[in-house]
Structure formats: C-alpha cells, structure tokens
Design a protein around this motif. Structure first.
Motif, short mmCIF file in Angstrom:
data_model
loop_
_atom_site.label_atom_id
_atom_site.label_comp_id
_atom_site.label_asym_id
_atom_site.label_seq_id
_atom_site.Cartn_x
_atom_site.Cartn_y
_atom_site.Cartn_z
N LYS A 176 3.48 27.61 4.24
CA LYS A 176 2.19 28.29 4.08
C LYS A 176 1.16 27.48 4.85
O LYS A 176 1.19 26.25 4.84
CB LYS A 176 1.81 28.38 2.60
N ASP A 177 0.27 28.15 5.49
CA ASP A 177 -0.61 27.49 6.45
C ASP A 177 -1.81 26.82 5.79
O ASP A 177 -2.96 27.09 6.13
CB ASP A 177 -1.08 28.51 7.49
N VAL A 178 -1.53 25.93 4.88
CA VAL A 178 -2.62 25.18 4.28
C VAL A 178 -3.04 24.07 5.23
O VAL A 178 -2.27 23.61 6.06
CB VAL A 178 -2.21 24.57 2.93
N ILE A 179 -4.28 23.65 5.09
CA ILE A 179 -4.84 22.58 5.91
C ILE A 179 -5.04 21.37 5.02
O ILE A 179 -5.70 21.46 3.98
CB ILE A 179 -6.18 23.03 6.53
N LYS A 180 -4.45 20.23 5.39
CA LYS A 180 -4.57 19.02 4.59
C LYS A 180 -5.69 18.17 5.17
O LYS A 180 -5.58 17.65 6.27
CB LYS A 180 -3.25 18.24 4.56
N SER A 181 -6.74 18.05 4.38
CA SER A 181 -7.92 17.32 4.82
C SER A 181 -8.23 16.22 3.82
O SER A 181 -8.61 16.49 2.69
CB SER A 181 -9.11 18.28 4.94
N GLY A 182 -8.02 14.97 4.23
CA GLY A 182 -8.31 13.85 3.35
C GLY A 182 -7.47 13.83 2.09
O GLY A 182 -7.91 13.36 1.06
N VAL B 237 0.86 -1.18 0.00
CA VAL B 237 0.00 0.00 0.00
C VAL B 237 0.90 1.23 0.00
O VAL B 237 1.73 1.39 0.90
CB VAL B 237 -0.93 0.03 1.24
N THR B 238 0.74 2.07 -1.01
CA THR B 238 1.47 3.33 -1.04
C THR B 238 0.52 4.44 -0.64
O THR B 238 -0.58 4.55 -1.20
CB THR B 238 2.04 3.60 -2.45
N ILE B 239 0.94 5.23 0.34
CA ILE B 239 0.07 6.26 0.89
C ILE B 239 0.76 7.62 0.80
O ILE B 239 1.91 7.77 1.19
CB ILE B 239 -0.29 5.96 2.37
N GLY B 240 0.05 8.59 0.26
CA GLY B 240 0.56 9.95 0.16
C GLY B 240 -0.58 10.93 0.30
O GLY B 240 -1.73 10.56 0.49
N GLY B 241 -0.27 12.22 0.18
CA GLY B 241 -1.29 13.26 0.29
C GLY B 241 -1.26 13.97 1.61
O GLY B 241 -1.49 15.16 1.70
N SER B 242 -1.00 13.23 2.68
CA SER B 242 -0.79 13.80 4.01
C SER B 242 -0.09 12.74 4.85
O SER B 242 0.06 11.59 4.42
CB SER B 242 -2.12 14.24 4.66
N ALA B 243 0.33 13.13 6.04
CA ALA B 243 1.13 12.24 6.87
C ALA B 243 0.38 10.97 7.24
O ALA B 243 -0.82 11.00 7.53
CB ALA B 243 1.57 12.97 8.12
N VAL B 244 1.08 9.87 7.22
CA VAL B 244 0.49 8.57 7.57
C VAL B 244 0.69 8.31 9.05
O VAL B 244 1.83 8.32 9.54
CB VAL B 244 1.13 7.44 6.76
#
Length: 541
Positions: free
Chosen positions: A434-440, A299-306
């Motif tokens: 930059k203060d972006v919010i990572k949601s899903g 399983v490869t997971i990216g986009g935000s912290a695992v």
C-alpha cells in the motif's frame, strides 16, 4: 497428557513486581511536561502504580474498562501502564499526532471511560471533549500547583488522585489472556484499527525483548527510550526495563538533539531507541559541536529504513552499534532485529554493513514467510520478493471489534509490506503493498491526501507519492490534473488542504501535470508516477 507444572498466569503486574522485589533501588528519571525533573526508584514506582489502581477502582473503573492515556514518556505514564492493565483494565495509549477527527474516532470506538492527559494536551482535548461520547473523567497529570484552568468536565488532579490512597493493594490474579493494552494503527487506509494486546502476549514479548541479541537490555543497562509510549507500544521497553532492572531515562516532551545529548551524557545512557529522523538530527548536532556519545553502546532504530551512512557514521566515528529493527502495531510491535548471527559474523565489514541495512532476522516467537499474490511460499534466496507474512503469540489475530479474522487460511498475517528473505535469515523490505509515505517514523496515507485534493473544484485528478527528504526520509509530493479551463496554484492547493488534514501531512510541494499514469484497471499507477519523479528534488532540499 498435560505437564505438572504450576499454572502461573503471565501478567504484566508480575513484571512490575519483579522490578520492585529484585531491583527496588533502580532509578527512574523523568523530564516533566510542566517543567522540571523528577527521580525515584522502582520501589516508589510500584507503590504509586498500586495507589493509582486503587484510585481508579474507587472512582468506579472496572475490569475491562478502557483507560486512555494521552501522554509523553514520563514516570507517571509508566505508572499508568501498569496500573490500568494490572487492575484488569485495558490501557489505551492514544497517539496525539493523529488528526483530531481520528482522535475522536478512536476514543469513541474504544469506548474509553477515563482519560489521563499531560498538561500540554489540555487545549486539544478541550476542543474535542464535546465529541467524546464515553469519557466520564479527565485526569490531568500534574500536581495541584500546575493545574490549569480548564473547561473540561469532571477534572481530577493526578497527584491528588494518586496520593489520596495508601497503596495497600494486591494485583488481581487474572486469566493471562485477559485484554491488557489497546493501540490503534495510523489509519493509512481508512479509520485507524485497534490492536488489543493480552497480558500473555505482552509478557511473552517482554521475554524476547530481554534476549541479549535483541535490545541489549540487562540489569546494568541505562535506557533512553525516545520512541514514544503512545507509538507501537514503545517497543515494549517500559516492561522490559522493569523486568530486567534497567535504569529508565524518560525525556518527556523533549525530542531536540540538545536535550537528548544532555541526557545521554548526564545520565550515562548505554542504550536508546528511536526513529531515524531523531538520529539524523543527533549526528548533525554531534558533528557541528564536536561532541561524543558518552557511554552509549547500542542504538536501535526502527520506523523507517536506516540510511547506510547513518549506520556507518555511528559505528566508525562514535563506536555505537546500530541495530536495525522492524515491527508494527499489529506485532506488539517487534518482528525482527538486525543483530549478527554466526553466519554474518564471518563476513567482511562491508558485507556486514550490507546486512545491517536490512530489517533484520525474526526474533524468537515470530515466524516469517514470503508469499506471492496467489498465496504460494517463496524461497529465502535474497531475490524472491513477495508479501511479508508473520505469525506468533504476540501477532494480531483480529482487529478490535472487527468481527472477522485478520489472518489467511494458514494463520499468517499480511503485514502490507513487500519483502525478501536472504540466505542468512535476514528480511529486507523492498516496497510497500500500500502506498503509504513514511515520514519521520510516522505514516501518511497517499489515498487520504488524494481524496482531499480532488475535493478542490479546480482539480480533476490527484496522485500523491513519497519523495526523498534528507531529514524526514520521505515527504509527500502532490501531483494534480486541473479541470479544463481552471488554474490551481500551489498556494491555493495548500490553503485548501489546511484544516482538512494533519499539519505534518501537508505536501511539501504541488506540481501540475497534463495527465497521470494509469493501470489497466483505471487506477493511478504509483509505480509509474514514482519513476516519472524519481529525480525530483523538493523545495529547500
């Protein structure tokens, strides 16, 4: 002195031809947005891609024209990826999760000439079509029996469009630096920015993806790429699957754990890729129903912290290796991957898990550096934190139609992440510049939310931060300072924001504070605001 080898252009059509010639009977399975399922082979896919290219040329689509897609992961979308780019056009994958105003902006900015859309997006595009300035044709990706009644002008049925051709078509021999694909960023700090890929960059990216220590893709692999083809180039998986001869399992519009697990088991999936929220739901589904993962190995997971617990559960309870990946639209998107190297192999299991929680080591073709605010290089000591800089043959040089470079004086691209590198060569993101919010796995702009909130007549000032959420990783918390004599309730604030922002951007909570912390320059101090609410729990969590 130059070498004396053949000048063979690196084109994405070569990847498709490799799949057709070397793996003609390899299967593509697709769930359809209109309902039902579909199966065919690489040979079938290649023929239909040629037919699609023929049909577009007959319609007047020329080299360099932008061919937009608004579609889920399906066999038709894969056909379009190769058809649009292979004929010399630019395949522009449009992210339907963007706010409608952003969709209008990017399609007009790209000057798309034709839009291919799944039937589920027809109501959305009917509303936007009057504002789309350059699109001449709308192709709905279904057969005649599923064509909806629609107000869209110049509508074409995809299946009739493709099947009217004979497929007697040869892919043109293009310069490998010809534009091939176009992806826009999420627009976290203003309008989305276009990243224009070349045939060469996508081909080289594919070669790296095919390495054993990257995505574990080979001729015996069965891939379920849950990551959408409209998001960050689908991590290059459709290209790599055709090149390697991997079976493709495409989930269409279905992202629920029940359907994904059914596909894992029935289609004997061995490798899959998605953002963490997908796997949080999957692990819950597995545990509640006493299920296993079948033949799944990677399983490869990216986009935000695992989360560490997710990595450990997958490996200890289900025997599935988790690879933590990092990338971005500007990197085509792969930048690093958390597979072990020889140094890590000697560590204890707990130490290995520590390393797996990091975002991985740079893949071949990507160079990384950590710089301070003055541009000085920082050591890879696992302690020195600074701006993450990258460069390589599939890293953006300038944004589409920007007219200026995106690189510093040394040719490095500033990712906007604050990171460190350890002694094993593994990168870890420690903060965000930059203060972006990572949601899903998607990004939410705190600045845009703040700007909308202060438009309320009762709000003097607003600050938005990301707060931990067990399902979505982070969700927005809106902090407001009321104007003197005014009272603004949470319900009033959310009602005011409704229609001004994407629904999934809506803050999970609104709190009133007497004042917001500020920096010496008068800006809201997000660091202090996060410290103030570090123990805050969102409603329902």
């Amino acid at each position: 002195m130059l070498g004396q080898m053949q000048n063979w252009p690196l084109l994405v059509s070569k990847l498709l031809e490799s799949g057709e010639v070397n793996h003609p009977n390899r299967e593509v399975f697709s769930m359809l947005p209109e309902g039902g399922e579909f199966r065919y082979t690489f040979k079938d896919l290649a023929l239909r891609a040629r037919k699609c290219a023929q049909a577009m040329e007959r319609l007047g689509i020329e080299k360099g024209d932008r061919v937009a897609t608004l579609a889920w992961n399906t066999h038709r979308h894969v056909e379009l990826w190769f058809a649009g780019s292979g004929m010399g056009g630019v395949t522009h994958t449009v992210n339907p999760r963007l706010f409608p105003e952003q969709l209008i902006y990017i399609m007009n900015h790209a000057e798309d000439k034709i839009l291919f859309l799944d039937v589920t997006f027809v109501p959305l595009i009917e509303k936007l079509a009057p504002m789309l300035e350059t699109i001449e044709h709308y192709v709905i990706m279904v057969g005649r029996e599923h064509m909806p009644e629609t107000s869209l002008p110049n509508v074409i049925c995809y299946e009739e469009f493709v099947e009217a051709e004979d497929g007697n078509y040869e892919w043109p021999q293009l310069d490998e630096n010809t534009a091939c694909g176009l992806c826009y960023t999420s627009g976290t700090t203003g309008n989305p920015k276009g990243v224009l890929y070349s045939h060469r960059s996508n081909f080289l990216h594919t070669l790296t993806v095919l390495q054993k220590d990257v995505l574990s893709i080979g001729a015996h692999t069965v891939i379920l790429p849950v990551v959408p083809m409209f998001h960050a180039n689908a991590w290059g998986i459709p290209y790599a699957a055709l090149a390697a001869g991997s079976k493709l399992v495409l989930n269409g519009p279905h992202h629920d754990p029940e359907t994904l697990h059914m596909l894992l088991m029935r289609e004997k999936v061995t490798m899959t890729a998605a953002v963490p929220t997908v796997w949080m739901q999957m692990l819950r589904h597995l545990k509640e129903n006493d299920l296993n993962c079948g033949e799944l190995k990677d399983v490869t997971i990216g986009g935000s912290a695992v989360p560490r617990s997710m990595i450990q559960t997958f490996q200890d309870d289900y025997g599935v290796r988790v690879n933590h990946a990092w990338g971005m639209t500007e990197c085509s998107p792969l930048g690093s991957l958390g597979s072990e190297n020889s140094a890590v192999a000697e560590l204890s299991n707990e130490e290995k898990l520590d390393v797996q929680c990091k975002q991985g080591r740079p893949v071949l073709g990507v160079e990384m550096a950590i710089k301070d605010d003055d541009g000085n290089h920082l050591p890879w000591d696992g302690k020195s934190s600074g701006r993450l800089m990258v460069r390589g043959p599939w890293i953006v040089e300038s944004y589409y139609r920007s007219g200026e470079t995106a690189l510093d004086d040394e040719g490095w691209f500033d990712t906007g992440d604050v990171s460190l590198m350890d002694e094993y060569g593994f990168m870890q993101i420690t903060d965000r510049a930059k203060d972006v919010i990572k949601s899903g796995g998607e990004w939410i702009s705190s600045i845009d939310l703040e700007n909308e909130a202060v438009g309320h007549p009762g709000v003097a000032e607003a600050g938005v931060i990301g707060v931990y959420h067990p399902k979505w990783d982070e969700r927005p918390l809106l902090c407001i300072v009321e104007e003197d004599g005014q009272t603004v309730t949470k319900e009033e604030m959310l009602a005011y924001l409704d229609g001004k922002i994407a629904k999934w951007w809506m803050p999970d909570d609104v709190v009133t504070v007497e004042e917001l912390p500020h920096t010496a320059t008068g800006k809201i101090s997000k660091k202090d605001l996060r410290d103030q609410f570090k123990d805050y729990k969102l409603p329902g969590t």
